[in-house]
Scaffold this motif. Structure first.
Motif, PDB file in Angstrom:
ATOM      1  N   ALA A  21       0.845  -1.202   0.000  1.00 28.24           N
ATOM      2  CA  ALA A  21       0.000   0.000   0.000  1.00 28.24           C
ATOM      3  C   ALA A  21       0.875   1.245   0.000  1.00 28.24           C
ATOM      4  N   SER A  22       0.549   2.168  -0.888  1.00 27.66           N
ATOM      5  CA  SER A  22       1.355   3.386  -0.953  1.00 27.66           C
ATOM      6  C   SER A  22       0.753   4.505  -0.088  1.00 27.66           C
ATOM      7  N   ALA A  23      -0.489   4.326   0.330  1.00 25.56           N
ATOM      8  CA  ALA A  23      -1.148   5.343   1.164  1.00 25.56           C
ATOM      9  C   ALA A  23      -1.645   4.689   2.453  1.00 25.56           C
ATOM     10  N   PRO A  24      -1.918   5.474   3.488  1.00 26.65           N
ATOM     11  CA  PRO A  24      -2.460   4.885   4.722  1.00 26.65           C
ATOM     12  C   PRO A  24      -3.752   4.132   4.452  1.00 26.65           C
ATOM     13  N   SER A  26      -7.560   2.494   5.550  1.00 25.42           N
ATOM     14  CA  SER A  26      -8.680   2.790   6.442  1.00 25.42           C
ATOM     15  C   SER A  26      -9.682   1.649   6.355  1.00 25.42           C
ATOM     16  N   LEU A  91       3.258   1.695   8.318  1.00 26.16           N
ATOM     17  CA  LEU A  91       2.000   1.841   7.585  1.00 26.16           C
ATOM     18  C   LEU A  91       0.906   2.158   8.598  1.00 26.16           C
TER      19      LEU A  91
END
Lengths: 129, 474
Positions: A21-24, A26, A91
Motif C-alpha cells: 500500500a502506498s497510502a495509509p 482505512s 503503515l
C-alpha cells in the motif's frame, strides 16, 4: 576475510521490505489485509503509537500477506523487519466503524421485513379465497 | 487468495480428483439409464422420497461458500457473522410450507419461470428470467472459479486444469443422469461433507479449549466478540434475506419442489434446513480458533483450509480437499440441471416450440447443460479475480423477488404492477446502497423497498387472481 554465505549476501543486497500500500489504510469494518514485498522471512509488528514504542510482533515467517480482523476503532501502525534487521516505513491504519445508530435502524427494518414475510407464509391463503 | 505453499503434494491431489471424477460420472450414467422423457430427466419422474429429498436440499445448499465463506464471515464479522451465515438455513425452513403450496397450485409445473409467466404475465416473467439467469450464471461461474483456485491452493494442481476437471465432471454426469443423478450424488456428497465437518470440529476442539479461543479473541480481535459490532449486526438480516431470496426464486429449489413425491416436499426442505444449520457454525468456529492455534492467515478465504491442515496435518488437507470437491460438485450439478431446465422449458419450449416432444426436450436439456458448461468454462479460463465478487450484486436482485413470489403464492390480490415494480425498484435501490454503504445492507434494503411497493399495489388492487390459471396442462 571470511566468506559471506550466499543467502546472507543476497539478503544484505536486497532492498528493505516494504508494504504494497502506498497510502495509509482505512477500514469501517475492523478488518483489512496487509500485503508486502520482501525477499525472505519478515517480522510484522503492530503498534498503537506512531513511534512504534509499544510495538508487538503479530507475524513471523515467509508469507507476503496477513489478514487482520476484529480491530476496535482507533489508529494502528505496522512495520516490517527482515532477516538483516532492515525496516520498512510504518503503515498507518485507521479503523472507524460504521454508525451504530444506522446499523440498529437497518437491523430493525430487517427484523420487520423478516417477520412480515414469515407472517404471509404461515398465515397462508385462508382469508383470500 | 495469495500464492502461498500448497497443503498437499500435487500427485495426491490428482489421484483424489481422478477417483472422485470416475465415481460421480459412473453414478451419473447408472442413475440416468432409465430417463426417457424431459419429465424423467428434469424432475426425476416426480418421485423423490424423503431421505434423498432431505439430503439433496442440504447438500445443494452446502456450496463451496458454506465451507469456505462461512469461516471467512466468522473471521471478518465474528460471532454475529457466523450466526448471520447460518441464517441461510431459514431460507430452506420457510420454503418447506411454500413447496407444499407450489405442488398443490402447480401439479404440472416444471420451473419457477412457469410460476412467474402464469401468475404475473410475460413482462414479470422477462424480468424474472433476467434476474435469475444473472444470479445462476454468476453463481455457476463463481463456483467453477473457486474450484480451480481452491484445488490449486490445496494441492498445486494448475488452476485451468482443476477448474476444467470439476466443471467437466459435473457437466458429464448431469447431462447423462439429469436430476436423478444430481440428487443421488448429492446424497453421498452430503454424507461426506457432514462427517468431514464433524471430524474437523472435534479435532479443533481437542487441540484448543473454548476458553483459550475466547481469551485470544478478547485480547487480539475484540470486535469479533462485540455484541454491537455495526457491520456484523447489519449483516444478520441482510444475509438472512439474501438466503430467502436465493431459495424462494431459484429453479434449483422449485425443480426439487416439483420432483419430490407428493407430501414429501415440506418435510424434506425442513429437514434439509435443520441438517444444514449447524454446518456454517462449525465451519465458522474453525476460523475463530485460528488465532488461538497461532495460524497466520494471509487471506480471509483461506482460513478454513489453513486451520484444518494445521490441526490434522496431511490427513486434514486430504479431508478438506474431498469436502471442497463434494461441496462444489453438489452445487454446480444442481445449478447446471436447474438452469438447463429453465432454459429448455421457459425459453426453448415456451417461446419457440410449444409442441416439442418430451424426448426432444430431454435432448435439448442435455445440449443446454453442455452449452452452459462450455460458457462457464470460457468465462472462468482467464481467471479474472474480481468476477467472483459479481455474485454479490445478485443480493439485491434476489431480495427484490421475495415479496412478489410470496404474495403471488398466497394472495389473490397480488398483481403484475406490484411484482414488476417491486423487482425493479427493489433491485435498483438495493444496488445503489450496495455501493453507498456496503454489500451487507443491499439485500435488506432491496427486500424492504420491494415489500413496501408490493404491499401498496396489493392494497390498491381491485383484481383477484384465479388460482386455477396456475394449473397449466402439460
Amino acid at each position: 576475510m571470511p566468506a559471506i554465505p550466499a543467502a546472507a549476501a543476497a539478503a544484505a543486497a536486497a532492498p528493505p521490505p516494504s508494504f504494497s500500500a502506498s497510502a495509509p489504510l482505512s477500514s469501517d469494518t475492523g478488518y483489512t489485509r496487509l500485503d508486502w514485498n520482501a525477499s525472505g522471512d519478515v517480522v510484522v509488528e503492530q503498534a498503537r503509537k506512531a513511534d512504534l514504542s509499544d510495538a508487538r510482533t503479530i507475524y513471523e515467517g515467509p508469507n507476503h500477506a496477513l489478514f487482520l480482523s476484529g480491530l476496535g476503532g482507533g489508529t494502528y501502525y505496522f512495520s516490517l523487519r527482515d532477516e538483516t534487521g532492515a525496516r520498512s516505513a510504518p503503515l498507518k491504519l485507521t479503523v472507524s466503524h460504521q454508525s451504530l445508530t444506522q446499523a440498529l435502524f437497518l437491523t430493525a427494518i430487517g427484523f420487520l421485513v423478516f417477520i412480515a414475510t414469515v407472517a404471509v407464509i404461515f398465515r397462508g391463503a385462508r382469508d383470500d379465497q | 487468495m495469495t500464492s502461498e505453499a500448497a497443503l498437499l503434494p500435487a500427485g495426491v491431489g490428482w489421484t483424489l480428483l481422478a477417483a472422485f471424477s470416475v465415481l460421480w460420472i459412473g453414478l451419473g450414467i447408472y442413475w440416468g439409464r432409465r430417463n426417457k422423457s424431459f419429465e424423467d430427466h428434469a424432475l426425476a419422474g416426480r418421485n423423490i422420497g424423503l431421505a434423498l429429498g432431505s439430503a439433496t436440499a442440504a447438500a445443494t445448499w452446502i456450496t463451496s461458500n458454506t465451507t469456505m465463506l462461512a469461516p471467512q464471515f466468522a473471521l471478518q464479522l465474528g460471532i454475529w457473522g457466523m450466526l448471520a451465515y447460518s441464517t441461510a438455513a431459514i431460507g430452506l425452513l420457510l420454503f418447506a410450507p411454500m413447496a407444499g403450496r407450489i405442488r398443490k397450485l402447480m401439479p404440472n409445473g416444471y420451473t419457477s419461470g412457469d410460476f412467474f409467466r402464469l401468475r404475473y404475465g410475460r413482462v414479470a416473467w422477462a424480468v424474472f428470467l433476467l434476474f435469475t439467469l444473472f444470479y445462476s450464471l454468476t453463481w455457476l461461474v463463481s463456483m467453477a472459479m473457486a474450484g480451480g483456485i481452491l484445488l490449486n491452493t490445496l494441492s498445486g494442481i494448475p488452476y485451468a486444469w482443476g477448474m476444467s476437471v470439476i466443471l467437466g465432471v459435473c457437466v458429464l454426469y448431469t447431462m447423462r443422469g439429469g436430476l436423478a443423478a444430481v440428487i443421488g450424488t448429492d446424497f453421498i456428497q452430503s454424507l461426506i461433507i457432514i462427517v468431514g465437518i464433524v471430524v474437523v470440529g472435534v479435532a479443533v476442539l481437542s487441540h484448543v479449549p473454548v476458553e483459550k479461543i475466547h481469551a485470544n479473541l478478547a485480547a487480539e480481535r475484540p470486535a469479533l466478540l462485540d455484541v454491537l459490532f455495526p457491520a456484523a449486526i447489519m449483516a444478520i438480516f441482510n444475509n438472512l434475506l439474501f438466503g430467502l431470496g436465493e431459495v424462494f426464486h431459484n429453479n434449483v429449489w422449485w425443480s426439487r419442489a416439483f420432483a419430490f413425491r407428493e407430501g414429501v416436499a415440506g418435510k424434506a426442505f425442513a429437514l434439509g434446513g435443520l441438517i444444514w444449520f449447524p454446518i456454517p457454525l462449525a465451519a465458522g468456529f474453525v476460523a475463530l480458533a485460528s488465532g488461538a492455534l497461532n495460524v497466520p492467515v494471509p487471506a480471509a478465504d483461506m482460513v478454513g483450509p489453513l486451520v484444518v491442515a494445521e490441526v490434522l496435518g496431511e490427513a486434514g488437507a486430504i479431508g478438506i480437499f474431498i469436502i471442497v470437491f463434494c461441496s462444489l460438485a453438489s452445487s454446480i450439478d444442481s445449478l447446471l440441471a436447474a438452469t438447463a431446465d429453465l432454459m429448455t422449458e421457459d425459453v426453448y419450449r415456451r417461446m419457440f416450440r410449444p409442441a416439442a416432444h418430451p424426448e426432444t426436450l430431454k435432448k435439448i436439456a442435455q445440449w443446454v447443460t453442455l452449452g452452459l458448461g462450455l460458457f462457464t468454462w470460457a468465462v472462468c479460463l482467464p481467471r479474472i479475480g474480481t468476477l467472483a465478487t459479481v455474485l454479490f450484486f445478485a443480493g439485491p436482485l434476489v431480495g427484490a423477488m421475495i415479496w412478489p413470489i410470496v404474495t403471488g403464492l398466497y394472495w389473490r390480490r397480488a398483481n403484475t404492477t406490484g411484482a414488476v415494480g417491486g423487482m425493479l425498484l427493489g433491485a435498483g435501490i438495493g444496488l445503489f446502497f450496495y455501493f453507498a454503504i456496503g454489500f451487507y445492507v443491499a439485500s435488506l434494503i432491496a427486500t424492504a423497498v420491494s415489500m413496501i411497493w408490493v404491499l401498496a399495489c396489493s392494497a390498491l388492487s381491485k383484481t383477484r387472481f384465479d388460482w386455477a390459471l396456475l394449473r397449466e396442462a402439460e
